[in-house]
Design a protein around this motif. Structure first.
Motif, PDB file in Angstrom:
ATOM      1  N   GLY A  29      -1.469  -1.191 -12.131  1.00 52.78           N
ATOM      2  CA  GLY A  29      -2.139  -2.343 -11.541  1.00 52.78           C
ATOM      3  C   GLY A  29      -1.466  -2.941 -10.323  1.00 52.78           C
ATOM      4  N   HIS A  30      -0.562  -2.216  -9.689  1.00 49.87           N
ATOM      5  CA  HIS A  30       0.054  -2.703  -8.453  1.00 49.87           C
ATOM      6  C   HIS A  30       0.199  -1.545  -7.477  1.00 49.87           C
ATOM      7  CE1 HIS A  30       3.882  -0.901  -9.708  1.00 49.87           C
ATOM      8  NE2 HIS A  30       3.695  -1.481 -10.887  1.00 49.87           N
ATOM      9  N   VAL A  31       0.514  -1.884  -6.230  1.00 48.81           N
ATOM     10  CA  VAL A  31       0.669  -0.850  -5.206  1.00 48.81           C
ATOM     11  C   VAL A  31       1.798   0.083  -5.625  1.00 48.81           C
ATOM     12  CG1 VAL A  31       1.329  -0.436  -2.794  1.00 48.81           C
ATOM     13  CG2 VAL A  31      -0.274  -2.285  -3.348  1.00 48.81           C
ATOM     14  N   ASN A  32       1.515   1.372  -5.587  1.00 52.18           N
ATOM     15  CA  ASN A  32       2.498   2.369  -5.974  1.00 52.18           C
ATOM     16  C   ASN A  32       3.660   2.392  -4.982  1.00 52.18           C
ATOM     17  OD1 ASN A  32       3.530   5.397  -5.855  1.00 52.18           O
ATOM     18  ND2 ASN A  32       2.699   4.998  -7.900  1.00 52.18           N
ATOM     19  N   ASN A  33       4.861   2.633  -5.498  1.00 51.76           N
ATOM     20  CA  ASN A  33       6.052   2.570  -4.653  1.00 51.76           C
ATOM     21  C   ASN A  33       5.987   3.487  -3.431  1.00 51.76           C
ATOM     22  OD1 ASN A  33       6.309   4.669  -6.686  1.00 51.76           O
ATOM     23  ND2 ASN A  33       8.405   4.942  -5.994  1.00 51.76           N
ATOM     24  N   VAL A  34       5.396   4.644  -3.546  1.00 51.07           N
ATOM     25  CA  VAL A  34       5.348   5.560  -2.409  1.00 51.07           C
ATOM     26  C   VAL A  34       4.491   5.002  -1.268  1.00 51.07           C
ATOM     27  CG1 VAL A  34       3.399   6.992  -3.139  1.00 51.07           C
ATOM     28  CG2 VAL A  34       5.256   8.013  -1.845  1.00 51.07           C
ATOM     29  N   VAL A  35       3.539   4.144  -1.569  1.00 50.34           N
ATOM     30  CA  VAL A  35       2.666   3.554  -0.543  1.00 50.34           C
ATOM     31  C   VAL A  35       3.455   2.601   0.356  1.00 50.34           C
ATOM     32  CG1 VAL A  35       0.586   2.170  -0.159  1.00 50.34           C
ATOM     33  CG2 VAL A  35       0.641   3.860  -1.994  1.00 50.34           C
ATOM     34  N   PHE A  73      10.957  -6.533  -4.846  1.00 52.15           N
ATOM     35  CA  PHE A  73      11.220  -7.851  -5.410  1.00 52.15           C
ATOM     36  C   PHE A  73      10.032  -8.431  -6.161  1.00 52.15           C
ATOM     37  CE2 PHE A  73      13.763  -7.364  -1.523  1.00 52.15           C
ATOM     38  CZ  PHE A  73      15.027  -7.399  -2.088  1.00 52.15           C
ATOM     39  N   ALA A  74       8.823  -8.135  -5.714  1.00 53.73           N
ATOM     40  CA  ALA A  74       7.608  -8.652  -6.338  1.00 53.73           C
ATOM     41  C   ALA A  74       6.485  -7.645  -6.084  1.00 53.73           C
ATOM     42  CB  ALA A  74       7.225 -10.007  -5.743  1.00 53.73           C
ATOM     43  N   PRO A  75       5.546  -7.531  -7.012  1.00 50.76           N
ATOM     44  CA  PRO A  75       4.479  -6.546  -6.817  1.00 50.76           C
ATOM     45  C   PRO A  75       3.490  -6.959  -5.721  1.00 50.76           C
ATOM     46  CG  PRO A  75       4.079  -7.824  -8.794  1.00 50.76           C
ATOM     47  CD  PRO A  75       5.426  -8.241  -8.282  1.00 50.76           C
ATOM     48  N   LEU A  76       2.954  -5.963  -5.062  1.00 52.58           N
ATOM     49  CA  LEU A  76       1.818  -6.129  -4.165  1.00 52.58           C
ATOM     50  C   LEU A  76       0.638  -5.466  -4.855  1.00 52.58           C
ATOM     51  CD1 LEU A  76       3.561  -5.105  -0.812  1.00 52.58           C
ATOM     52  CD2 LEU A  76       2.909  -7.416  -1.517  1.00 52.58           C
ATOM     53  N   TYR A  98      15.318   1.071  11.720  1.00 51.85           N
ATOM     54  CA  TYR A  98      14.221   0.118  11.620  1.00 51.85           C
ATOM     55  C   TYR A  98      14.286  -0.522  10.242  1.00 51.85           C
ATOM     56  CZ  TYR A  98      12.195   2.763  15.508  1.00 51.85           C
ATOM     57  OH  TYR A  98      11.969   3.386  16.709  1.00 51.85           O
ATOM     58  N   GLU A  99      14.121  -1.829  10.171  1.00 49.31           N
ATOM     59  CA  GLU A  99      14.043  -2.511   8.885  1.00 49.31           C
ATOM     60  C   GLU A  99      12.692  -3.200   8.788  1.00 49.31           C
ATOM     61  OE1 GLU A  99      17.428  -4.927   7.949  1.00 49.31           O
ATOM     62  OE2 GLU A  99      18.819  -3.254   8.273  1.00 49.31           O
ATOM     63  N   VAL A 100      12.114  -3.130   7.597  1.00 50.87           N
ATOM     64  CA  VAL A 100      10.770  -3.649   7.361  1.00 50.87           C
ATOM     65  C   VAL A 100      10.788  -4.552   6.141  1.00 50.87           C
ATOM     66  CG1 VAL A 100       8.373  -3.032   6.847  1.00 50.87           C
ATOM     67  CG2 VAL A 100       9.742  -1.561   8.352  1.00 50.87           C
ATOM     68  N   GLY A 101      10.162  -5.709   6.267  1.00 54.01           N
ATOM     69  CA  GLY A 101       9.916  -6.592   5.133  1.00 54.01           C
ATOM     70  C   GLY A 101       8.424  -6.621   4.884  1.00 54.01           C
ATOM     71  N   LEU A 102       8.030  -6.443   3.632  1.00 51.72           N
ATOM     72  CA  LEU A 102       6.612  -6.504   3.271  1.00 51.72           C
ATOM     73  C   LEU A 102       6.373  -7.815   2.534  1.00 51.72           C
ATOM     74  CD1 LEU A 102       6.039  -2.845   2.052  1.00 51.72           C
ATOM     75  CD2 LEU A 102       5.596  -3.810   4.323  1.00 51.72           C
ATOM     76  N   PHE A 103       5.425  -8.598   3.048  1.00 50.98           N
ATOM     77  CA  PHE A 103       5.144  -9.934   2.531  1.00 50.98           C
ATOM     78  C   PHE A 103       3.701 -10.020   2.062  1.00 50.98           C
ATOM     79  CE2 PHE A 103       8.516 -10.216   5.578  1.00 50.98           C
ATOM     80  CZ  PHE A 103       9.369 -11.205   5.110  1.00 50.98           C
ATOM     81  N   LYS A 104       3.471 -10.666   0.920  1.00 47.68           N
ATOM     82  CA  LYS A 104       2.098 -11.036   0.575  1.00 47.68           C
ATOM     83  C   LYS A 104       1.647 -11.995   1.663  1.00 47.68           C
ATOM     84  CE  LYS A 104       2.720 -10.788  -4.382  1.00 47.68           C
ATOM     85  NZ  LYS A 104       2.627 -11.486  -5.673  1.00 47.68           N
ATOM     86  N   GLU A 105       0.386 -11.910   2.047  1.00 47.73           N
ATOM     87  CA  GLU A 105      -0.129 -12.755   3.124  1.00 47.73           C
ATOM     88  C   GLU A 105       0.248 -14.212   2.885  1.00 47.73           C
ATOM     89  OE1 GLU A 105      -4.174 -12.994   5.724  1.00 47.73           O
ATOM     90  OE2 GLU A 105      -4.422 -12.877   3.556  1.00 47.73           O
ATOM     91  N   GLY A 106       0.914 -14.818   3.874  1.00 45.09           N
ATOM     92  CA  GLY A 106       1.289 -16.220   3.823  1.00 45.09           C
ATOM     93  C   GLY A 106       2.586 -16.506   3.086  1.00 45.09           C
TER      94      GLY A 106
END
Length: 151
Positions: A29-35, A73-76, A98-106
């Motif tokens: 029920g969450h975005v798979n890690n490979v994505v 840190f938290a599911p998407l 390159y470093e990337v942070g993925l954030f839930k919108e807002g």
């Protein structure tokens, strides 16, 4: 080895909104890690294409991924929008981190933070080459000096 803290939105000078897809979720029920790695690739290449320094069809120099890492840190989940933050923390002679942070919108705190390293090589010989001046110039606005590689 302790897990680093989640990065904040203010740590990244460039953002790209990415719409999750139904197929991104896994059976849990969450975005798979490979994505997540696909999102990393998307924000980096979007930046390079818009800056005019990536010609993936005819460019003489190409970037090959030689290292990757991600902390979660938290599911998407679908149908959330993800905001991918991008920064460069190292410009070497022939490589870029390159470093990337993925954030839930807002959200102000990253759901995931990771990096990958490109080594730039000659398209034909696959031997490392110095970073082209145009690439270096395009990356300078998103370059961030950090205390550690995970800051």
């Amino acid at each position: 080895m302790s897990k680093p803290a989640a990065a904040s939105r203010s740590s990244y000078p460039h953002f790209l909104a990415i719409t999750t897809r139904w197929m991104d979720n896994d059976v849990y029920g969450h975005v798979n890690n490979v994505v997540y790695y696909s999102y990393f690739d998307t924000v980096v290449n979007e930046y390079l294409i818009r800056a005019g320094v990536l010609d993936f069809e005819r460019g003489e120099t190409i970037g090959l991924v030689v290292e990757t890492h991600c902390n979660y840190f938290a599911p998407l989940v679908f149908p959330e929008r993800v905001e991918a933050g991008l920064r460069v923390t190292r410009l070497g002679t022939s490589s870029v981190r390159y470093e990337v942070g993925l954030f839930k919108e807002g959200s102000d705190e990253a759901a995931a933070h990771g990096h990958f390293v490109h080594v730039y090589v000659d398209r034909v010989t696959r031997r490392p080459v110095s970073l082209p001046d145009a690439l270096r110039e395009a990356l300078e606005p998103i370059r961030v000096v950090t205390g550690t590689a995970a800051d």
